[in-house]
Design a protein around this motif. Sequence first.
Motif, PDB file in Angstrom:
ATOM      1  N   THR A  74      47.765  51.897  23.390  1.00  0.00           N
ATOM      2  CA  THR A  74      48.294  53.246  23.551  1.00  0.00           C
ATOM      3  C   THR A  74      49.803  53.161  23.779  1.00  0.00           C
ATOM      4  N   LYS A  75      50.446  54.311  23.969  1.00  0.00           N
ATOM      5  CA  LYS A  75      51.891  54.307  24.178  1.00  0.00           C
ATOM      6  C   LYS A  75      52.276  53.574  25.456  1.00  0.00           C
ATOM      7  N   ARG A  76      51.508  53.784  26.498  1.00  0.00           N
ATOM      8  CA  ARG A  76      51.813  53.154  27.785  1.00  0.00           C
ATOM      9  C   ARG A  76      50.527  52.874  28.559  1.00  0.00           C
ATOM     10  N   MET A  77      50.616  51.943  29.496  1.00  0.00           N
ATOM     11  CA  MET A  77      49.559  51.723  30.473  1.00  0.00           C
ATOM     12  C   MET A  77      50.197  51.158  31.742  1.00  0.00           C
ATOM     13  N   ALA A  78      49.972  51.814  32.856  1.00  0.00           N
ATOM     14  CA  ALA A  78      50.481  51.304  34.126  1.00  0.00           C
ATOM     15  C   ALA A  78      49.550  50.192  34.612  1.00  0.00           C
ATOM     16  N   TRP A  79      50.123  49.034  34.936  1.00  0.00           N
ATOM     17  CA  TRP A  79      49.320  47.912  35.412  1.00  0.00           C
ATOM     18  C   TRP A  79      50.118  47.103  36.428  1.00  0.00           C
ATOM     19  N   ALA A  80      49.414  46.337  37.225  1.00  0.00           N
ATOM     20  CA  ALA A  80      50.074  45.449  38.189  1.00  0.00           C
ATOM     21  C   ALA A  80      49.125  44.316  38.549  1.00  0.00           C
ATOM     22  N   SER A  81      49.684  43.171  38.900  1.00  0.00           N
ATOM     23  CA  SER A  81      48.880  42.032  39.321  1.00  0.00           C
ATOM     24  C   SER A  81      49.580  41.305  40.455  1.00  0.00           C
TER      25      SER A  81
ATOM     26  N   GLY B 284      41.292  51.137  37.245  1.00  0.00           N
ATOM     27  CA  GLY B 284      40.377  50.021  37.444  1.00  0.00           C
ATOM     28  C   GLY B 284      41.043  48.814  38.060  1.00  0.00           C
ATOM     29  N   ALA B 285      40.216  47.824  38.401  1.00  0.00           N
ATOM     30  CA  ALA B 285      40.710  46.578  38.996  1.00  0.00           C
ATOM     31  C   ALA B 285      39.755  45.439  38.677  1.00  0.00           C
ATOM     32  N   VAL B 286      40.318  44.242  38.550  1.00  0.00           N
ATOM     33  CA  VAL B 286      39.541  43.010  38.447  1.00  0.00           C
ATOM     34  C   VAL B 286      40.140  42.011  39.426  1.00  0.00           C
ATOM     35  N   ALA B 287      39.313  41.073  39.888  1.00  0.00           N
ATOM     36  CA  ALA B 287      39.816  40.096  40.857  1.00  0.00           C
ATOM     37  C   ALA B 287      38.984  38.828  40.817  1.00  0.00           C
ATOM     38  N   ILE B 288      39.616  37.738  41.279  1.00  0.00           N
ATOM     39  CA  ILE B 288      38.911  36.493  41.554  1.00  0.00           C
ATOM     40  C   ILE B 288      39.328  36.050  42.940  1.00  0.00           C
TER      41      ILE B 288
ATOM     42  N   ASP C 252      40.559  24.231  42.415  1.00  0.00           N
ATOM     43  CA  ASP C 252      41.567  24.894  43.233  1.00  0.00           C
ATOM     44  C   ASP C 252      41.848  26.273  42.637  1.00  0.00           C
ATOM     45  N   ILE C 253      41.091  27.269  43.080  1.00  0.00           N
ATOM     46  CA  ILE C 253      41.226  28.613  42.555  1.00  0.00           C
ATOM     47  C   ILE C 253      42.203  29.411  43.417  1.00  0.00           C
ATOM     48  N   LYS C 254      43.192  29.995  42.777  1.00  0.00           N
ATOM     49  CA  LYS C 254      44.128  30.879  43.464  1.00  0.00           C
ATOM     50  C   LYS C 254      43.647  32.315  43.291  1.00  0.00           C
ATOM     51  N   PRO C 255      43.540  33.073  44.373  1.00  0.00           N
ATOM     52  CA  PRO C 255      43.082  34.463  44.241  1.00  0.00           C
ATOM     53  C   PRO C 255      44.036  35.293  43.396  1.00  0.00           C
ATOM     54  N   VAL C 256      43.470  36.182  42.609  1.00  0.00           N
ATOM     55  CA  VAL C 256      44.229  37.041  41.707  1.00  0.00           C
ATOM     56  C   VAL C 256      43.624  38.432  41.720  1.00  0.00           C
ATOM     57  N   ILE C 257      44.463  39.443  41.666  1.00  0.00           N
ATOM     58  CA  ILE C 257      43.982  40.797  41.434  1.00  0.00           C
ATOM     59  C   ILE C 257      44.857  41.449  40.376  1.00  0.00           C
ATOM     60  N   VAL C 258      44.224  42.233  39.506  1.00  0.00           N
ATOM     61  CA  VAL C 258      44.932  42.992  38.484  1.00  0.00           C
ATOM     62  C   VAL C 258      44.392  44.414  38.516  1.00  0.00           C
ATOM     63  N   VAL C 259      45.270  45.403  38.435  1.00  0.00           N
ATOM     64  CA  VAL C 259      44.835  46.800  38.433  1.00  0.00           C
ATOM     65  C   VAL C 259      45.480  47.539  37.265  1.00  0.00           C
ATOM     66  N   HIS C 260      44.847  48.635  36.855  1.00  0.00           N
ATOM     67  CA  HIS C 260      45.460  49.506  35.849  1.00  0.00           C
ATOM     68  C   HIS C 260      45.289  50.960  36.274  1.00  0.00           C
ATOM     69  N   GLY C 261      46.202  51.792  35.785  1.00  0.00           N
ATOM     70  CA  GLY C 261      46.158  53.212  36.108  1.00  0.00           C
ATOM     71  C   GLY C 261      45.876  54.085  34.908  1.00  0.00           C
TER      72      GLY C 261
END
Length: 342
Positions: A313-320, A203-207, A32-41
Motif C-alpha cells: 500500500t502507500k504507507r504502513m506504520a510499523w516499529a520494532s 497487530g504485533a508479533v514477538a519472540i 541464544d535468542i534475543k527477544p524481538v517485538i514488531v508492531v504495525h498500525g
Amino acid sequence: MLVLKTLEAPFLQTQNTGACVEHTIVQIQKMDIKPVIVVHGGAWAIPDDLAESSKDGVRYAAKRGFSVLANGGGAVQAVECAVQMLENNPVFDAGHGAVLNAEGDVELDAIIMDGRNLAVGAVSCIKNIANPVMFARTVMEKASCSMLTGAGANKFAETMNIKLVPKEELVTELAIKEWEQYQKYKQSVTCLFNSEQMHDTVGAVAIDNEGNVACATSTGGITNKMVGRVGDCPIIGSGAYADNFTGAVSTTGHGESIMKVTLARLVLFNMEKGETPQDAADHALDYMVNKVNGRGGLITVSKTGEWTARFTTKRMAWASVKNNVLMYGLNPGEILNEVIHL
C-alpha cells in the motif's frame, strides 16, 4: 530455546558380536535468542496529518511490548500488551479508533495465537469492548472453543467479567466523518481502501527469551462494512498465525483478499521452504496482488529472531525493538532508528 542436535558417531565395535553398529548421540544446545517485538498500525493510504501520530503510536506500542519481554515476560503477554496500546489510541482502527459499519455501529474483531502449542483465541463482530485482544486471549484460555462471534461472544464476555463500554467511547470524530463521506459519495470499498478515507488493522508479533513466538491482530474493519461482515483479522492463518516451528505473522490490508490467499500462513509456508522473512513476505504479498489484485502489509518474526515489515500500500506504520534498538517507518523504504533505555 532448546534444540536437539544429532551427531553421527563413527561405527563402533560391539564386545559380543563384533558387528558394526552406528550410534546416534543426541546433544541439547541452547540457542541464544534475543527477544524481538514488531508492531504495525495498518497498511493504507495514511494521510500526512496522521503520519506523525501513526509513527508515534507504533513506537510507543513497540516499546511497551518490548518492556514485557525485557522483564522476562512471554511472547503472548508482549503482543497482547502492544496491541492494547494500539487499541487505546484513537489514531488506529481498533478499539477506541474503530470505524463504523453500514448502520453507524461498531463491530470489532481480534485474534491472538501462541506458537508453543498453536493455542488461539479469536472474536468477531463484538460490541462495546474497548480491548478486543484481551477478550481474544480470554477466549483462548477460558473458552471450550477457539472463536466466538456476535451476541454469543458478548454474552461470554459478560460471564468473564470483561468490562463493557458505551459505543460513544469508541467512536471518534474522524470515524464519523469517514462514515458520512462514504454515505455522501457511495464509494466502493476498493476506492476507500486506496484513498485517505480509511483506516485498517493493527497487530504485533514477538519472540521471547525462550524462543516462543506469538501474534495478535485487532481491527474495527472497513468503513460502512455490511453488518456482520468479518474480514481476515480473526481468521486463523489469514489475519495471523504463530508456530514455534517457523515464526509468527500479523497481516493488514483488504480482508477479503487476505482471506483468499490465507496470507499469514502463506508467509510461514514460504519461510518453511527456506526463504528469509523478507523474501517470504514479499513473495506472499506479490502473490496476493497478482492473484486477486489485493494489497496490504504484514509483519513477521522467524523462530531465530529475524523479522521484517513489508507492505504494498502507500504507507504502513510499523516499529520494532531488538537489542534495545527501536526501528520504525511509514513510507516505502523508510527505516529510522533510535536507542531506547528501559
